[in-house]
Design an enzyme around this catalytic site. Sequence first.
Site, PDB file in Angstrom:
ATOM      1  N   GLU A 170       0.807  -1.229   0.000  1.00  0.00           N
ATOM      2  CA  GLU A 170       0.000   0.000   0.000  1.00  0.00           C
ATOM      3  C   GLU A 170       0.842   1.282   0.000  1.00  0.00           C
ATOM      4  O   GLU A 170       0.322   2.353   0.329  1.00  0.00           O
ATOM      5  CB  GLU A 170      -0.967   0.038   1.204  1.00  0.00           C
ATOM      6  N   TYR A 254     -11.635   0.908  21.481  1.00  0.00           N
ATOM      7  CA  TYR A 254     -11.279   0.027  22.581  1.00  0.00           C
ATOM      8  C   TYR A 254     -12.455  -0.925  22.775  1.00  0.00           C
ATOM      9  O   TYR A 254     -13.568  -0.461  22.985  1.00  0.00           O
ATOM     10  CB  TYR A 254     -11.001   0.798  23.872  1.00  0.00           C
ATOM     11  N   PRO A 256      -9.673  -2.629  20.168  1.00  0.00           N
ATOM     12  CA  PRO A 256      -9.458  -2.692  18.717  1.00  0.00           C
ATOM     13  C   PRO A 256      -9.381  -4.163  18.280  1.00  0.00           C
ATOM     14  O   PRO A 256      -9.329  -5.057  19.131  1.00  0.00           O
ATOM     15  CB  PRO A 256      -8.089  -2.024  18.551  1.00  0.00           C
ATOM     16  N   HIS A 262      -3.449   2.710  16.416  1.00  0.00           N
ATOM     17  CA  HIS A 262      -3.890   3.399  15.204  1.00  0.00           C
ATOM     18  C   HIS A 262      -5.111   4.237  15.540  1.00  0.00           C
ATOM     19  O   HIS A 262      -5.826   3.949  16.498  1.00  0.00           O
ATOM     20  CB  HIS A 262      -4.191   2.394  14.080  1.00  0.00           C
ATOM     21  N   HIS A 264      -8.582   6.274  13.932  1.00  0.00           N
ATOM     22  CA  HIS A 264      -9.529   6.305  12.813  1.00  0.00           C
ATOM     23  C   HIS A 264      -9.931   7.759  12.505  1.00  0.00           C
ATOM     24  O   HIS A 264     -10.205   8.528  13.429  1.00  0.00           O
ATOM     25  CB  HIS A 264     -10.795   5.525  13.172  1.00  0.00           C
TER      26      HIS A 264
HETATM   27  N1  GTA Z   1      -5.402   0.227   4.732  1.00  0.00           N
HETATM   28  O1  GTA Z   1      -4.799  -4.272   5.145  1.00  0.00           O
HETATM   29  C1  GTA Z   1      -5.361  -3.255   5.560  1.00  0.00           C
HETATM   30  C2  GTA Z   1      -6.275  -3.222   6.647  1.00  0.00           C
HETATM   31  N2  GTA Z   1      -6.769  -4.184   7.488  1.00  0.00           N
HETATM   32  C3  GTA Z   1      -6.474  -5.600   7.494  1.00  0.00           C
HETATM   33  C4  GTA Z   1      -7.619  -3.591   8.365  1.00  0.00           C
HETATM   34  N3  GTA Z   1      -7.662  -2.278   8.107  1.00  0.00           N
HETATM   35  C5  GTA Z   1      -6.838  -2.021   7.053  1.00  0.00           C
HETATM   36  N4  GTA Z   1      -6.561  -0.861   6.428  1.00  0.00           N
HETATM   37  C6  GTA Z   1      -5.697  -0.883   5.382  1.00  0.00           C
HETATM   38  N5  GTA Z   1      -5.100  -2.051   4.970  1.00  0.00           N
HETATM   39  O2  GTA Z   1     -10.693   0.318  10.254  1.00  0.00           O
HETATM   40  C7  GTA Z   1      -8.409  -1.275   8.839  1.00  0.00           C
HETATM   41  C8  GTA Z   1      -9.808  -1.715   9.239  1.00  0.00           C
HETATM   42  C9  GTA Z   1     -10.089  -0.899  10.496  1.00  0.00           C
HETATM   43  C10 GTA Z   1      -8.705  -0.659  11.053  1.00  0.00           C
HETATM   44  C11 GTA Z   1      -8.468  -1.488  12.281  1.00  0.00           C
HETATM   45  O3  GTA Z   1      -7.766  -1.060  10.073  1.00  0.00           O
HETATM   46  O4  GTA Z   1     -10.741  -1.473   8.216  1.00  0.00           O
HETATM   47  P1  GTA Z   1      -9.535  -1.822  14.638  1.00  0.00           P
HETATM   48  O5  GTA Z   1      -8.288  -2.495  15.100  1.00  0.00           O
HETATM   49  O6  GTA Z   1     -10.123  -0.863  15.578  1.00  0.00           O
HETATM   50  O7  GTA Z   1     -10.457  -3.002  14.227  1.00  0.00           O
HETATM   51  O8  GTA Z   1      -9.291  -1.021  13.313  1.00  0.00           O
HETATM   52  P2  GTA Z   1     -11.978  -3.074  13.817  1.00  0.00           P
HETATM   53  O9  GTA Z   1     -12.649  -1.785  13.979  1.00  0.00           O
HETATM   54  O10 GTA Z   1     -12.598  -4.262  14.417  1.00  0.00           O
HETATM   55  O11 GTA Z   1     -11.864  -3.404  12.356  1.00  0.00           O
HETATM   56  P3  GTA Z   1     -12.932  -3.488  11.328  1.00  0.00           P
HETATM   57  O12 GTA Z   1     -12.393  -4.527  10.439  1.00  0.00           O
HETATM   58  O13 GTA Z   1     -13.147  -2.140  10.781  1.00  0.00           O
HETATM   59  O14 GTA Z   1     -14.312  -4.013  11.993  1.00  0.00           O
HETATM   60  C12 GTA Z   1     -15.349  -3.198  12.517  1.00  0.00           C
HETATM   61  C13 GTA Z   1     -16.662  -3.526  11.873  1.00  0.00           C
HETATM   62  O15 GTA Z   1     -16.676  -2.917  10.578  1.00  0.00           O
HETATM   63  C14 GTA Z   1     -16.866  -5.014  11.565  1.00  0.00           C
HETATM   64  O16 GTA Z   1     -17.389  -5.727  12.649  1.00  0.00           O
HETATM   65  C15 GTA Z   1     -17.830  -4.926  10.427  1.00  0.00           C
HETATM   66  O17 GTA Z   1     -19.132  -4.681  10.912  1.00  0.00           O
HETATM   67  C16 GTA Z   1     -17.415  -3.699   9.660  1.00  0.00           C
HETATM   68  N6  GTA Z   1     -16.575  -3.979   8.492  1.00  0.00           N
HETATM   69  C17 GTA Z   1     -15.329  -4.480   8.515  1.00  0.00           C
HETATM   70  N7  GTA Z   1     -14.815  -4.562   7.264  1.00  0.00           N
HETATM   71  C18 GTA Z   1     -15.758  -4.104   6.438  1.00  0.00           C
HETATM   72  C19 GTA Z   1     -15.817  -3.946   5.034  1.00  0.00           C
HETATM   73  N8  GTA Z   1     -14.780  -4.265   4.248  1.00  0.00           N
HETATM   74  N9  GTA Z   1     -16.940  -3.460   4.508  1.00  0.00           N
HETATM   75  C20 GTA Z   1     -17.972  -3.104   5.311  1.00  0.00           C
HETATM   76  N10 GTA Z   1     -17.980  -3.219   6.647  1.00  0.00           N
HETATM   77  C21 GTA Z   1     -16.895  -3.720   7.210  1.00  0.00           C
END
Ligand code: GTA
Length: 322
Positions: A170, A254, A256, A262, A264
Amino acid sequence: MAHTGEKRKRSDEKNNGNGSTNAEGTLQHPLSGFELKAVLRESARDKTIFLHGKVTSGNENCDDAVIILEKTPFQTDTVSSLLKNDPELKLQFKNDIYGVYQLSPPAELNEIKTTVICPASEKHIKKYLQQEVYLLHETEDDYKAITLPYIESQSFSIQWVYNILEKKAEAERIVYENPDPANGFVLIPDFKWNQKQVEDLYLIAICHQRGIRSLRDLNADHLPLLMNILEEGKEAILKRYGITGNKLRIYLHYQPSYYHLHVHFTVLGHDAPGSSVERAHLLCDVIQNIESNPQYYQTRTLTFALREDEALLKKFKELRDF
Ligand code: GTA
């Protein structure tokens, strides 16, 4: 018989360059051989569906993949082309001045954002499964006795974070970087944002310093880092996307999912997943809390929700009166 190079080219055209190469050097479609195992969750409101499936993609053993399909928001600059030149419309009903039609737009105006996690762990599958959630109040002692050992034993891999920080993945997507190893960070579009419209803008700032797991680790030493993320992050977003700081929701989760600090950045008008009060902590409040009490996040009880199936919730049930 086609040469490998030709095969790769043809498959590349079909894949738009998004495939992975298998042992024979042929590019494979990331969803090749897809078989649905289960629908994990769907939301009519968010126009998303989370699937558990099997794919036979590239070198990866993908008996378990998670695929997220999400209809993308309208883009104000292209929306009028949807309606120009008599597009194909199917009448559903008409009543007086009210008409409801089904419009079949051209493919380029009808994209579905597709996220593929492959191979997906059991934890990924559980994460996206529709489940009951429960609120939990974690004291300082609970954190030390239950949460911290749990995080150390079984949190998600953060390899993707290191890949971003080391420019192994990325790199071309980086919006801003402060390279200072202690107080610097990388600002990059989040996984969930396709960057086509600012209406659902979503970026994350990932700090360079390793070992800061979450809010619980933050103290006065981290104030310069947090201030940099807040101020420089807002400035970079204004410069790149024309969105002012007072339109941004800047927060930490919290708990995460990924335990490398990180932050948001989402636009206020976008109801981003994970921005609810039981999970999101505004960065400006975090800074003030630490300024008023440097041990705030080590000593306070923190409240968050956990899904029914989560191992951490099971630990709390085992060890505490829950
Ligand atoms: N640029 O490879 C990555 C990557 N990954 C693996 C995760 N993130 C990435 N970003 C880049 N490259 O916002 C991002 C995630 C998230 C952040 C981690 O890093 O998108 P967090 O540690 O607080 O974890 O944040 P969190 O919030 O659980 O992560 P996530 O995945 O956002 O989940 C929260 C909710 O969002 C999920 O339960 C689901 O309801 C929803 N969600 C997750 N992914 C998607 C999606 N692709 N589309 C729609 N809804 C989604």
